[in-house]
Design a protein around this motif. Structure first.
Motif, PDB file in Angstrom:
ATOM      1  N   TYR A  31       0.926  -1.255  -0.073  1.00  0.00           N
ATOM      2  CA  TYR A  31      -0.060  -0.116  -0.042  1.00  0.00           C
ATOM      3  C   TYR A  31       0.961   1.276  -0.105  1.00  0.00           C
ATOM      4  CZ  TYR A  31       1.127  -0.053   5.012  1.00  0.00           C
ATOM      5  OH  TYR A  31       1.819  -0.186   6.009  1.00  0.00           O
ATOM      6  N   PHE A  32       0.308   2.401  -0.423  1.00  0.00           N
ATOM      7  CA  PHE A  32       0.858   3.688  -0.375  1.00  0.00           C
ATOM      8  C   PHE A  32       0.686   4.593   0.886  1.00  0.00           C
ATOM      9  CE2 PHE A  32       1.831   8.112  -1.879  1.00  0.00           C
ATOM     10  CZ  PHE A  32       2.917   7.986  -2.241  1.00  0.00           C
ATOM     11  N   ASP A  33       1.607   4.973   1.847  1.00  0.00           N
ATOM     12  CA  ASP A  33       1.059   5.680   2.933  1.00  0.00           C
ATOM     13  C   ASP A  33       1.100   7.139   2.738  1.00  0.00           C
ATOM     14  OD1 ASP A  33       3.435   6.472   3.124  1.00  0.00           O
ATOM     15  OD2 ASP A  33       3.921   5.438   4.944  1.00  0.00           O
ATOM     16  N   GLY A  34       0.995   7.532   1.666  1.00  0.00           N
ATOM     17  CA  GLY A  34       0.934   9.019   1.230  1.00  0.00           C
ATOM     18  C   GLY A  34       2.445   9.577   1.127  1.00  0.00           C
ATOM     19  N   GLU A  35       3.436   8.914   1.430  1.00  0.00           N
ATOM     20  CA  GLU A  35       4.726   9.256   1.431  1.00  0.00           C
ATOM     21  C   GLU A  35       5.733   7.932   0.741  1.00  0.00           C
ATOM     22  OE1 GLU A  35       8.476  11.214   3.919  1.00  0.00           O
ATOM     23  OE2 GLU A  35       6.417  10.829   4.708  1.00  0.00           O
ATOM     24  N   TYR A  36       5.612   6.922   1.261  1.00  0.00           N
ATOM     25  CA  TYR A  36       6.193   5.636   0.821  1.00  0.00           C
ATOM     26  C   TYR A  36       5.118   4.514   0.532  1.00  0.00           C
ATOM     27  CZ  TYR A  36      10.270   8.015   3.007  1.00  0.00           C
ATOM     28  OH  TYR A  36      11.031   8.751   3.318  1.00  0.00           O
ATOM     29  N   ARG A  83       3.704  -5.240   3.879  1.00  0.00           N
ATOM     30  CA  ARG A  83       3.730  -5.738   5.381  1.00  0.00           C
ATOM     31  C   ARG A  83       3.307  -7.335   5.170  1.00  0.00           C
ATOM     32  NH1 ARG A  83      -1.405  -3.438   8.151  1.00  0.00           N
ATOM     33  NH2 ARG A  83      -0.122  -1.859   7.347  1.00  0.00           N
ATOM     34  N   GLY A  84       4.356  -8.148   5.737  1.00  0.00           N
ATOM     35  CA  GLY A  84       4.136  -9.325   5.545  1.00  0.00           C
ATOM     36  C   GLY A  84       2.754 -10.010   6.250  1.00  0.00           C
ATOM     37  N   ILE A  85       2.307 -10.713   5.542  1.00  0.00           N
ATOM     38  CA  ILE A  85       1.027 -11.415   5.897  1.00  0.00           C
ATOM     39  C   ILE A  85       1.345 -12.907   6.566  1.00  0.00           C
ATOM     40  CG2 ILE A  85      -1.456 -12.500   5.522  1.00  0.00           C
ATOM     41  CD1 ILE A  85      -1.294 -10.391   2.969  1.00  0.00           C
ATOM     42  N   THR A 136       2.354 -10.756  -3.888  1.00  0.00           N
ATOM     43  CA  THR A 136       1.876  -9.319  -3.411  1.00  0.00           C
ATOM     44  C   THR A 136       0.328  -9.174  -3.696  1.00  0.00           C
ATOM     45  OG1 THR A 136       2.614  -8.474  -5.517  1.00  0.00           O
ATOM     46  CG2 THR A 136       4.412  -8.686  -3.648  1.00  0.00           C
ATOM     47  N   LEU A 137      -0.224  -8.633  -2.412  1.00  0.00           N
ATOM     48  CA  LEU A 137      -1.550  -8.109  -2.890  1.00  0.00           C
ATOM     49  C   LEU A 137      -1.521  -6.529  -2.779  1.00  0.00           C
ATOM     50  CD1 LEU A 137      -3.085 -10.462  -0.173  1.00  0.00           C
ATOM     51  CD2 LEU A 137      -3.161 -10.745  -2.594  1.00  0.00           C
TER      52      LEU A 137
END
Length: 74
Positions: free
Chosen positions: A8-13, A17-19, A59-60
Motif C-alpha cells: 500500500y501507499f501511505d502517502g509518502e512511501y 507488510r508481511g501477512i 503481493t496483494l
C-alpha cells in the motif's frame, strides 16, 4: 513456501507488510519496494533458502480507482 505481502501507499512511501510473517519494508518507488521485499525475504528465510527450500512471494496491492466524470452523450 508462499510468503504473502500487503502492498500500500501511505502517502509518502510504498510499504509492504508481511501477512503471517513479521516482515515490513518500505521504499520511495514500487520498483525499489520489490527489490526491498526480495532482500527482506532472503534475510528472513536465510536458513530455509540454504536448505534448498523454494520461496515464492505473492503481493496483494491496493489501488484507488480515480473518479471519472460522466460525459454527455449524443
Amino acid at each position: 513456501m508462499i510468503v504473502k505481502f500487503e502492498i500500500y501507499f501511505d502517502g509518502e512511501y510504498w510499504c509492504a507488510r508481511g501477512i503471517d510473517e513479521d516482515i515490513f519494508t518500505q521504499a520511495e518507488t514500487l520498483d525499489e519496494l520489490m527489490r526491498s521485499i526480495l532482500e527482506a525475504v532472503e534475510l528472513h528465510f536465510e536458513d530455509e533458502i540454504e536448505r534448498g527450500e523454494e520461496i515464492t512471494v505473492l503481493t496483494l496491492s491496493q489501488f484507488e480507482v480515480p473518479h471519472v466524470g460522466q460525459t454527455a452523450s449524443g
